[in-house]
Structure formats: structure tokens, C-alpha cells
Write a protein that holds these residues in place. Structure first.
Motif, short mmCIF file in Angstrom:
data_model
loop_
_atom_site.label_atom_id
_atom_site.label_comp_id
_atom_site.label_asym_id
_atom_site.label_seq_id
_atom_site.Cartn_x
_atom_site.Cartn_y
_atom_site.Cartn_z
N ALA A 126 0.82 -1.21 0.00
CA ALA A 126 0.00 0.00 0.00
C ALA A 126 0.86 1.27 0.00
O ALA A 126 0.47 2.28 -0.58
N LEU A 127 2.00 1.20 0.66
CA LEU A 127 2.86 2.39 0.78
C LEU A 127 3.77 2.61 -0.42
O LEU A 127 4.18 3.74 -0.69
N VAL A 128 4.11 1.54 -1.12
CA VAL A 128 5.16 1.60 -2.13
C VAL A 128 4.59 1.30 -3.51
O VAL A 128 3.89 0.29 -3.69
N PRO A 129 4.87 2.14 -4.52
CA PRO A 129 4.43 1.84 -5.89
C PRO A 129 5.07 0.55 -6.38
O PRO A 129 6.15 0.16 -5.93
N PRO A 130 4.43 -0.15 -7.31
CA PRO A 130 4.94 -1.44 -7.78
C PRO A 130 6.39 -1.40 -8.24
O PRO A 130 7.15 -2.32 -7.98
N GLU A 131 6.79 -0.32 -8.92
CA GLU A 131 8.15 -0.27 -9.46
C GLU A 131 9.21 -0.10 -8.38
O GLU A 131 10.41 -0.26 -8.65
N GLN A 132 8.82 0.20 -7.15
CA GLN A 132 9.79 0.37 -6.07
C GLN A 132 9.65 -0.70 -4.98
O GLN A 132 10.32 -0.63 -3.95
N ARG A 133 8.84 -1.69 -5.20
CA ARG A 133 8.59 -2.69 -4.15
C ARG A 133 9.75 -3.66 -3.96
O ARG A 133 9.91 -4.23 -2.88
N ARG A 134 10.54 -3.89 -4.99
CA ARG A 134 11.63 -4.86 -4.85
C ARG A 134 12.59 -4.46 -3.72
O ARG A 134 12.86 -5.27 -2.83
N LEU A 399 0.15 4.67 -10.72
CA LEU A 399 0.21 5.36 -9.44
C LEU A 399 1.28 6.43 -9.48
O LEU A 399 2.29 6.30 -10.18
N PRO A 400 1.14 7.50 -8.71
CA PRO A 400 2.19 8.49 -8.64
C PRO A 400 3.42 7.92 -7.97
O PRO A 400 3.35 6.93 -7.25
N ALA A 401 4.56 8.55 -8.16
CA ALA A 401 5.82 8.05 -7.60
C ALA A 401 5.77 7.98 -6.10
O ALA A 401 6.36 7.12 -5.48
N THR A 402 5.06 8.92 -5.46
CA THR A 402 4.95 8.92 -4.01
C THR A 402 3.49 9.00 -3.62
O THR A 402 2.92 10.08 -3.51
N PRO A 403 2.80 7.89 -3.48
CA PRO A 403 1.36 7.91 -3.17
C PRO A 403 1.08 8.39 -1.77
O PRO A 403 1.91 8.24 -0.88
N THR A 404 -0.10 8.97 -1.60
CA THR A 404 -0.52 9.36 -0.27
C THR A 404 -1.36 8.24 0.29
O THR A 404 -2.43 7.94 -0.22
N PRO A 405 -0.87 7.56 1.34
CA PRO A 405 -1.59 6.40 1.86
C PRO A 405 -2.92 6.75 2.50
O PRO A 405 -3.05 7.82 3.10
N THR A 406 -3.88 5.88 2.31
CA THR A 406 -5.19 6.05 2.94
C THR A 406 -5.32 5.05 4.05
O THR A 406 -5.16 3.86 3.85
N ARG A 407 -5.58 5.51 5.27
CA ARG A 407 -5.70 4.60 6.42
C ARG A 407 -7.11 4.06 6.48
O ARG A 407 -8.08 4.76 6.23
N THR A 408 -7.20 2.77 6.79
CA THR A 408 -8.50 2.14 6.96
C THR A 408 -8.62 1.68 8.40
O THR A 408 -7.67 1.20 8.99
N THR A 409 -9.77 1.84 8.97
CA THR A 409 -9.97 1.44 10.36
C THR A 409 -11.17 0.54 10.46
O THR A 409 -11.94 0.41 9.53
#
Length: 409
Positions: A126-134, A399-409
Motif C-alpha cells: 500500500a505504501l510503495v508503488p509497484p516499481e519500487q517494491r523490490r 500510481l504516482p511516484a509517491t502515493p498518499t496512503p489512505t488509512r482504513t480502520t
């Protein structure tokens, strides 16, 4: 270092990885602590202690995808409340239970165990775009190695200097604290670019494709090889009278894994998990040939060790890409179950082979199984993924290079 700097610059990832290390320490100490408690305090054998561990393992393998599904439907915090309360009840009562009661209690505790490993990996997606997950998943795998290096050692110190019973309470307090930390941090399970809110139910057959199953099989085979290697190392050293060097040899193996994980995250090319796991199996087969001296065994373990963390990181990354966002919790839970099952099979399998033959065959058999599984699933695992649902990630990330995370509760 550039991929790591870019990943760690993403909002929330640093704090998530820090909490991950601290939260995993007590979890990695549970096996050693329960074993000592059953053997020393309850006066049972190691087989009886293994049954308690097996109860937790089986329960966790069943419960992980169910808890992940709860996260998908209700959010992270309700699941954390449920599991943290369950952990508090088990660890506060376990030191007072007789062995016949401890067995079913262990299974229930595993069923509602705090799924820290799955939650962390879901939050990374959720925090990291696919291209930076490795590199992000490489950091996660390295933190797992650190936890397994430190947690059992701390448990051993606690058991030998205080008592197994008191150490059980301390481990339980650590796990409950981990649940509270995660509740306070409340890391996102979906990001701003992914679908949020009530969604139509996605049929499992739409995302649990043959390629996803292949990755889960690879995950199981990977930890089967690792679990078998762990047992075979101990057996080889004991047979040669080098048991005193067990800690040193396992440390070299773990350090090699850390180095391999770091290198995997730093390179600019991804490798399919089936390829990494196949290489891990092949490199494990000849390890037993170095068993004549402990230092030769250390050298023989380095190539396989350098593939441990990358193999786990690659499976986590692939599952995160294949699973639609709305069912990623369940998918990561299945990944956690696959990893757990592999460890549960690998250790006793290697032990049975060693009992029937010689320690070096523990490496050979588990390594061959890993290589054969890799060859069997290779065509399916390398199949080009296609989005199967509206909220699945596209092949070219939008997705943008730095996504803004959405918190779920």
C-alpha cells in the motif's frame, strides 16, 4: 544504494520497517521458549514440545488468510484488536496450563495469532508503488533475518538466566506490545490510487489464478528448503563433534542471506521467484559435502544463504502485484500460510531423511525437492500476468511516484 534511498523516502515506510523489526522479535522467540517450557517445566519430551509448536503452526496456517480477509472487509484495526486480545489471553494463561490443555490452546492461539508478517507485507504494497517494491521487500526480508538472529537468542538467555515460565510471560507481553504498536501506527492496507470503500465481492477464482497458485507453491518450496537446511546443519555438526560451532555456522548462513537480500534490492533487474527458488535448491544440494569441517560447512552455505532473503522477497513482491487491492489481505494471508507450511514440512522431512541415512542427505533431498518444484511450475510461474478484476494493478503502473496512503480502520 539509490533504490533503497528512494524507497525509504516514501512516507511511512521507515516507521513501518522499524515497527516490523521490533514486533517480530517476540514472535521469533516463541518456538524456543515453548520448547524449553514443555521440556523443563512440564517434564515432557522434545516430541511433546514439537506437538505444541505444530499446533500453533497449523492454527496459524489456517487462520492467516481468514484474518487477512477480515482486514480486507473491516480494516486493519478490528483485526488487531481481535488478535491482540487473543494473544494476551493465551500468553497470560499458558504458563498455568497442564500439557493436555496447552495443546488445544496452542492451536487456538495459532488460529488467532497476530499476523505481523502478512500485515507488514500488505502495508508495504500500500505504501510503495509497484516499481519500487523490490527494494522495499528486500528490506523487509532482511529485517526478518535480523529478527530470527536476535529473537531466539534473547529467548535462550531469558530461559537460562530467569526461567522458562517467566520468559513465556515476557514473550507474551512483547507480542501484545507489538499488537498495540501496530494499532497505534495503523499502517495503510490500500493506497490512495486503489479502490476504497464498499466493493462488490470478488470471486476467489478470479484472482486465485494458476499463476498465483504457482507463486504460493514456490513460497512453500522455498521455506521447505530453508527448514530442511536448518535441521541438516545441526545434524552434520553434531555428527562431526562440532556442535559448539552451531551458532557460528547459522550466523554465517544468516549473514549471507542479509548480503544477498541487500544485493537483490540494490540491483535494477528483478528475477522471478521461481528462478531464485530453483537456484536456492540447486545450491543447497551440495552443501553437505562441506560437513567434514565446520568452517567448510560455512563456506558451502554461503551461495545458498545469499538466495534466502531474495527468494522470500520475490514471492512477497509477486503476490502483491497479482492480488487485486480489495483482496490483498487474504492473498498475503495465503502467502503467509504457504511460508508456514513449507517450514512445517521441511524440518521433519529432513529429520526423517537424516535418521534413515546420513546428515548430508538432508541437504540433498530438500534441495532436490526445491529444484524439481521450480522446474514443474516454471511454465505457469513465468506466464505473463493479466489483470482479472477492475481494481487489479495494471501492467504499467499509473500510481504516482509517491502515493498518499489512505488509512482504513
Amino acid at each position: 544504494m539509490k533504490p533503497y534511498r528512494a524507497a525509504l523516502a516514501l512516507p511511512g515506510l521507515r516507521s513501518l520497517l522499524l515497527v516490523a523489526v521490533l514486533a517480530r522479535l517476540p514472535l521469533t522467540a516463541t518456538g524456543v521458549t515453548l520448547t524449553f517450557y514443555v521440556v523443563q517445566d512440564l517434564g515432557r519430551g522434545y516430541g511433546a514440545a514439537g506437538l505444541v509448536g505444530a499446533g500453533i503452526t497449523v492454527g496459524a496456517a489456517i487462520g492467516a488468510p481468514l484474518l487477512g480477509r477480515l482486514v480486507d472487509r473491516r480494516g486493519l484495526r478490528p483485526m488487531l484488536v481481535l488478535t491482540t486480545v487473543a494473544e494476551a489471553i493465551f500468553w497470560s494463561t499458558a504458563p498455568m496450563l497442564s500439557y493436555p490443555l496447552l495443546l488445544p490452546a496452542a492451536f487456538l492461539a495459532g488460529l488467532l495469532a497476530l499476523p505481523i508478517f502478512s500485515v507488514i507485507r500488505q502495508s508495504i504494497a500500500a505504501l510503495v508503488p509497484p516499481e519500487q517494491r523490490r527494494p522495499a521487500y528486500a528490506l523487509d526480508s532482511m529485517s526478518v533475518e535480523l529478527s530470527f538472529m536476535i529473537g531466539p537468542a534473547l529467548a535462550t538467555v531469558g530461559v537460562t538466566t530467569i526461567s522458562a515460565r517467566l520468559t513465556l510471560y515476557l514473550v507474551g507481553a512483547g507480542i501484545v506490545t507489538a499488537g498495540v504498536m501496530l494499532w497505534l501506527l495503523n499502517p495503510p492496507v490500500r493506497n490512495a490510487g486503489e479502490v476504497t470503500g464498499p466493493q462488490p465481492r470478488i470471486a476467489r477464482r478470479q484472482w486465485l489464478t494458476s499463476r498465483m497458485v504457482a507463486v504460493l507453491v514456490v513460497s512453500t518450496a522455498t521455506t521447505l528448503v530453508l527448514g530442511g537446511t536448518d535441521v541438516a546443519v545441526i545434524a552434520v555438526l553434531r555428527e562431526n563433534g562440532d556442535a559448539a560451532f552451531t551458532g557460528a555456522v547459522l550466523s554465517v548462513w544468516a549473514i549471507a542471506s542479509l548480503v544477498g537480500g541487500f544485493a537483490y534490492g540494490a540491483i535494477h533487474r528483478s528475477f522471478p521467484p521461481v528462478v531464485l527458488m530453483g537456484a536456492l535448491g540447486l545450491c543447497t544440494i551440495p552443501v553437505g559435502l562441506g560437513g567434514s569441517h565446520w568452517w567448510l560447512l560455512c563456506l558451502a552455505l554461503i551461495p545458498a544463504g545469499m538466495l534466502c532473503a531474495p527468494s522470500i522477497a520475490a514471492t512477497s513482491d509477486t503476490v502483491s502485484r497479482l492480488a487485486p487491492a480489495s483482496v490483498r489481505g487474504e492473498a498475503m494471508g495465503l502467502h503467509g500460510s504457504a511460508v508456514t507450511v513449507g517450514i512445517a514440512i521441511g524440518a521433519p522431512l529432513a529429520g526423517a531423511v537424516i535418521d534413515a541415512s546420513a546428515p548430508l542427505w538432508g541437504f540433498v533431498v530438500t534441495g532436490v525437492i526445491g529444484a524439481v518444484v521450480a522446474l514443474a511450475v516454471l511454465p505457469t510461474a513465468l506466464r505473463h500476468p493479466r489483470p482479472t478484476t477492475p481494481d487489479a494493478e495494471p501492467a504499467t503502473p499509473s500510481l504516482p511516484a509517491t502515493p498518499t496512503p489512505t488509512r482504513t480502520t
